[in-house]
Structure formats: structure tokens, C-alpha cells
Design a protein around this motif. Structure first.
Motif, PDB file in Angstrom:
ATOM      1  N   ALA A 184      -8.333   0.708 -17.380  1.00 14.86           N
ATOM      2  CA  ALA A 184      -7.493   1.095 -16.240  1.00 14.86           C
ATOM      3  C   ALA A 184      -7.541   0.019 -15.164  1.00 14.86           C
ATOM      4  O   ALA A 184      -6.517  -0.317 -14.556  1.00 14.86           O
ATOM      5  N   SER A 185      -8.715  -0.524 -14.937  1.00 15.18           N
ATOM      6  CA  SER A 185      -8.871  -1.570 -13.923  1.00 15.18           C
ATOM      7  C   SER A 185      -8.072  -2.817 -14.292  1.00 15.18           C
ATOM      8  O   SER A 185      -7.389  -3.402 -13.446  1.00 15.18           O
ATOM      9  N   VAL A 186      -8.155  -3.214 -15.547  1.00 21.36           N
ATOM     10  CA  VAL A 186      -7.401  -4.387 -16.018  1.00 21.36           C
ATOM     11  C   VAL A 186      -5.903  -4.119 -15.899  1.00 21.36           C
ATOM     12  O   VAL A 186      -5.130  -4.974 -15.450  1.00 21.36           O
ATOM     13  N   GLU A 187      -5.488  -2.928 -16.302  1.00 26.13           N
ATOM     14  CA  GLU A 187      -4.074  -2.564 -16.234  1.00 26.13           C
ATOM     15  C   GLU A 187      -3.577  -2.560 -14.784  1.00 26.13           C
ATOM     16  O   GLU A 187      -2.490  -3.068 -14.487  1.00 26.13           O
ATOM     17  N   PHE A 188      -4.384  -1.988 -13.874  1.00 25.27           N
ATOM     18  CA  PHE A 188      -3.990  -1.958 -12.466  1.00 25.27           C
ATOM     19  C   PHE A 188      -3.924  -3.379 -11.898  1.00 25.27           C
ATOM     20  O   PHE A 188      -3.000  -3.710 -11.155  1.00 25.27           O
ATOM     21  N   ALA A 245      -0.120   0.587   0.099  1.00 27.79           N
ATOM     22  CA  ALA A 245       0.556   1.296  -0.993  1.00 27.79           C
ATOM     23  C   ALA A 245      -0.198   1.092  -2.303  1.00 27.79           C
ATOM     24  O   ALA A 245      -0.412   2.046  -3.058  1.00 27.79           O
ATOM     25  N   LEU A 246      -0.617  -0.129  -2.565  1.00 24.09           N
ATOM     26  CA  LEU A 246      -1.341  -0.387  -3.808  1.00 24.09           C
ATOM     27  C   LEU A 246      -2.700   0.296  -3.816  1.00 24.09           C
ATOM     28  O   LEU A 246      -3.161   0.756  -4.865  1.00 24.09           O
ATOM     29  N   LEU A 247      -3.332   0.391  -2.675  1.00 30.25           N
ATOM     30  CA  LEU A 247      -4.596   1.130  -2.596  1.00 30.25           C
ATOM     31  C   LEU A 247      -4.358   2.604  -2.926  1.00 30.25           C
ATOM     32  O   LEU A 247      -5.119   3.216  -3.683  1.00 30.25           O
ATOM     33  N   ALA A 248      -3.298   3.164  -2.359  1.00 23.50           N
ATOM     34  CA  ALA A 248      -2.961   4.564  -2.651  1.00 23.50           C
ATOM     35  C   ALA A 248      -2.648   4.733  -4.139  1.00 23.50           C
ATOM     36  O   ALA A 248      -3.045   5.732  -4.751  1.00 23.50           O
ATOM     37  N   LEU A 249      -1.974   3.750  -4.733  1.00 22.13           N
ATOM     38  CA  LEU A 249      -1.668   3.824  -6.158  1.00 22.13           C
ATOM     39  C   LEU A 249      -2.940   3.761  -6.994  1.00 22.13           C
ATOM     40  O   LEU A 249      -3.056   4.454  -8.006  1.00 22.13           O
ATOM     41  N   TRP A 250      -3.865   2.928  -6.588  1.00 20.81           N
ATOM     42  CA  TRP A 250      -5.125   2.820  -7.324  1.00 20.81           C
ATOM     43  C   TRP A 250      -5.866   4.166  -7.345  1.00 20.81           C
ATOM     44  O   TRP A 250      -6.403   4.559  -8.370  1.00 20.81           O
ATOM     45  N   HIS A 251      -5.833   4.865  -6.218  1.00 22.48           N
ATOM     46  CA  HIS A 251      -6.502   6.160  -6.148  1.00 22.48           C
ATOM     47  C   HIS A 251      -5.846   7.198  -7.063  1.00 22.48           C
ATOM     48  O   HIS A 251      -6.490   8.177  -7.441  1.00 22.48           O
ATOM     49  N   ARG A 252      -4.573   6.989  -7.389  1.00 24.58           N
ATOM     50  CA  ARG A 252      -3.838   7.911  -8.265  1.00 24.58           C
ATOM     51  C   ARG A 252      -3.373   7.208  -9.540  1.00 24.58           C
ATOM     52  O   ARG A 252      -2.348   7.551 -10.114  1.00 24.58           O
ATOM     53  N   PRO A 292       6.463   3.190 -13.085  1.00 26.29           N
ATOM     54  CA  PRO A 292       5.417   2.980 -12.076  1.00 26.29           C
ATOM     55  C   PRO A 292       5.862   2.095 -10.906  1.00 26.29           C
ATOM     56  O   PRO A 292       5.475   2.335  -9.767  1.00 26.29           O
ATOM     57  N   ALA A 293       6.697   1.104 -11.153  1.00 25.46           N
ATOM     58  CA  ALA A 293       7.174   0.231 -10.069  1.00 25.46           C
ATOM     59  C   ALA A 293       8.044   1.021  -9.090  1.00 25.46           C
ATOM     60  O   ALA A 293       7.955   0.821  -7.873  1.00 25.46           O
ATOM     61  N   ALA A 294       8.870   1.913  -9.605  1.00 23.02           N
ATOM     62  CA  ALA A 294       9.702   2.754  -8.730  1.00 23.02           C
ATOM     63  C   ALA A 294       8.817   3.678  -7.907  1.00 23.02           C
ATOM     64  O   ALA A 294       9.077   3.899  -6.722  1.00 23.02           O
ATOM     65  N   TYR A 295       7.788   4.205  -8.536  1.00 21.24           N
ATOM     66  CA  TYR A 295       6.826   5.051  -7.818  1.00 21.24           C
ATOM     67  C   TYR A 295       6.192   4.261  -6.680  1.00 21.24           C
ATOM     68  O   TYR A 295       6.077   4.745  -5.562  1.00 21.24           O
ATOM     69  N   ALA A 296       5.813   3.009  -6.976  1.00 19.86           N
ATOM     70  CA  ALA A 296       5.193   2.144  -5.958  1.00 19.86           C
ATOM     71  C   ALA A 296       6.170   1.869  -4.818  1.00 19.86           C
ATOM     72  O   ALA A 296       5.783   1.889  -3.641  1.00 19.86           O
ATOM     73  N   VAL A 308       5.728   2.660  -0.748  1.00 22.32           N
ATOM     74  CA  VAL A 308       5.977   1.678   0.314  1.00 22.32           C
ATOM     75  C   VAL A 308       7.021   2.215   1.287  1.00 22.32           C
ATOM     76  O   VAL A 308       6.868   2.101   2.505  1.00 22.32           O
ATOM     77  N   ALA A 309       8.079   2.804   0.779  1.00 17.29           N
ATOM     78  CA  ALA A 309       9.134   3.351   1.641  1.00 17.29           C
ATOM     79  C   ALA A 309       8.576   4.435   2.562  1.00 17.29           C
ATOM     80  O   ALA A 309       8.891   4.463   3.759  1.00 17.29           O
ATOM     81  N   ASN A 310       7.742   5.306   2.025  1.00 19.88           N
ATOM     82  CA  ASN A 310       7.150   6.361   2.850  1.00 19.88           C
ATOM     83  C   ASN A 310       6.218   5.787   3.913  1.00 19.88           C
ATOM     84  O   ASN A 310       6.233   6.236   5.065  1.00 19.88           O
ATOM     85  N   LEU A 311       5.414   4.808   3.546  1.00 20.19           N
ATOM     86  CA  LEU A 311       4.526   4.174   4.528  1.00 20.19           C
ATOM     87  C   LEU A 311       5.327   3.447   5.612  1.00 20.19           C
ATOM     88  O   LEU A 311       4.978   3.494   6.798  1.00 20.19           O
TER      89      LEU A 311
END
Length: 188
Positions: free
Chosen positions: A9-13, A45-52, A62-66, A70-73
């Protein structure tokens, strides 16, 4: 020690981060118009993604989710900036001109006493008694409820009366700050 799944997961992230960070930062810059904020928003945003990350990597896009994160932040940052501008505008619109011959000793005493108050109490007292804002306008300026303004102002005035040891504290606060507030240093 991490497990094989955690390492995978870490490598993928990390690969996702490398592939999309610049794009997310550019997106945030276009949304906010602030280059420095854009990098921070992309990182947040990427930190929030890492947590989830388990949910994100299972998503269809996943890119659209990211980009949605970013849009919400960015939206939150813009709303916060607008509220801050309104507070500053409200503050300066109520400001009076300097008065000649302020009571310097009174100003120093009141400013010293105000510095001893916690920030919220101090802000409520100053806006209500020195700038004559209504409870509603004070609540709007500070982003709190009217009830909070009432209680914090009351408690702050009681503390000032105890510190200054006299009656008529609201008149002293009004006179010292409205007429001579510019004579003292700033306090954060």
C-alpha cells in the motif's frame, strides 16, 4: 515492522503521489489563485488520501477522488478567507478617528487589563464596549453565537472590574480604547 500488505500500500501510494502531486497542486492553484496555498492544499489532500488509502485505491477513479478532496479543501479555504475579509471590513468600518489628548495612564491601565483576559473575552469586550458593535455584529465578526458574545462579554467585564478595581469599567474601556487605543503597542 510493516506487513507485506502495508508495504505494498505504501509503495502504491508513493507512486500515486509522484504521479498526481503536481497536477493536484496546479488544480488547487487554479481554484484559489494562490501558488503557496496550492502546494499546501495538494499536500493536505494527499495526506487525507493516505489516511483513507484503502478506500481510495478501491475507487474506480482515485485521481478524480483526489481532485474532489482538493476542491473541497480549496472551497473551505476560500470561504475562510471571505469570512476573514468580512470581519476585517466590519472592524475598520466601525473605527473612529483619533481623539486629541487621550488619557495615557488610563489607556495603559485598560490595555494592560485587557491583555490579561483570554482572547475571546478580550475581543468581545473590545468590540462591544470600545467599538459599540451590537451583540449580533460582534458574533458575526468573531464567528461565534450571540449567546457566546453575551457570556464572554459579561465575564470579561467582571474580570476587568476585578483587575481595575472600580465601577464604570465599560466607560473606561470605551474611553481608553476609542480615544487613545493607538498609543499602546500591539498584543496578539
Amino acid at each position: 515492522m510493516g506487513t507485506v500488505v502495508d508495504d505494498a500500500a505504501s509503495v502504491e501510494f508513493h507512486a500515486f503521489f509522484e504521479r498526481h502531486y503536481a497536477e493536484l497542486s496546479r488544480f488547487a492553484h487554479l481554484l484559489t489563485g494562490e501558488a503557496d496555498a496550492a502546494d499546501d492544499l495538494a499536500a493536505d489532500a494527499l495526506l487525507a488520501l493516505w489516511h483513507r488509502w484503502d478506500r481510495v485505491r478501491a475507487a474506480d477513479h482515485p485521481a478524480a477522488y483526489a481532485r474532489g478532496v482538493v476542491a473541497n479543501l480549496a472551497r473551505t479555504r476560500i470561504r475562510s478567507a471571505v469570512r476573514e475579509r468580512r470581519r476585517i471590513s466590519l472592524f475598520w468600518s466601525q473605527r473612529e478617528e483619533k481623539t486629541e489628548n487621550p488619557d495615557i495612564a488610563g489607556v495603559v491601565d485598560v490595555q494592560g487589563a485587557l491583555r490579561r483576559l483570554p482572547f475571546r473575552k478580550r475581543a468581545c469586550v473590545v468590540l462591544r464596549h470600545a467599538f459599540d458593535l451590537s451583540e449580533k455584529d460582534t458574533a458575526l465578526a468573531l464567528g461565534v453565537s450571540v449567546g457566546t458574545v453575551k457570556s464572554q462579554t459579561s465575564k470579561g467585564m467582571a474580570e476587568l472590574q476585578r483587575i481595575l478595581g472600580s465601577q464604570g469599567v465599560s466607560q473606561k474601556v470605551h474611553a481608553a480604547i476609542a480615544r487613545g487605543g493607538e498609543t499602546g503597542g500591539t498584543d496578539r
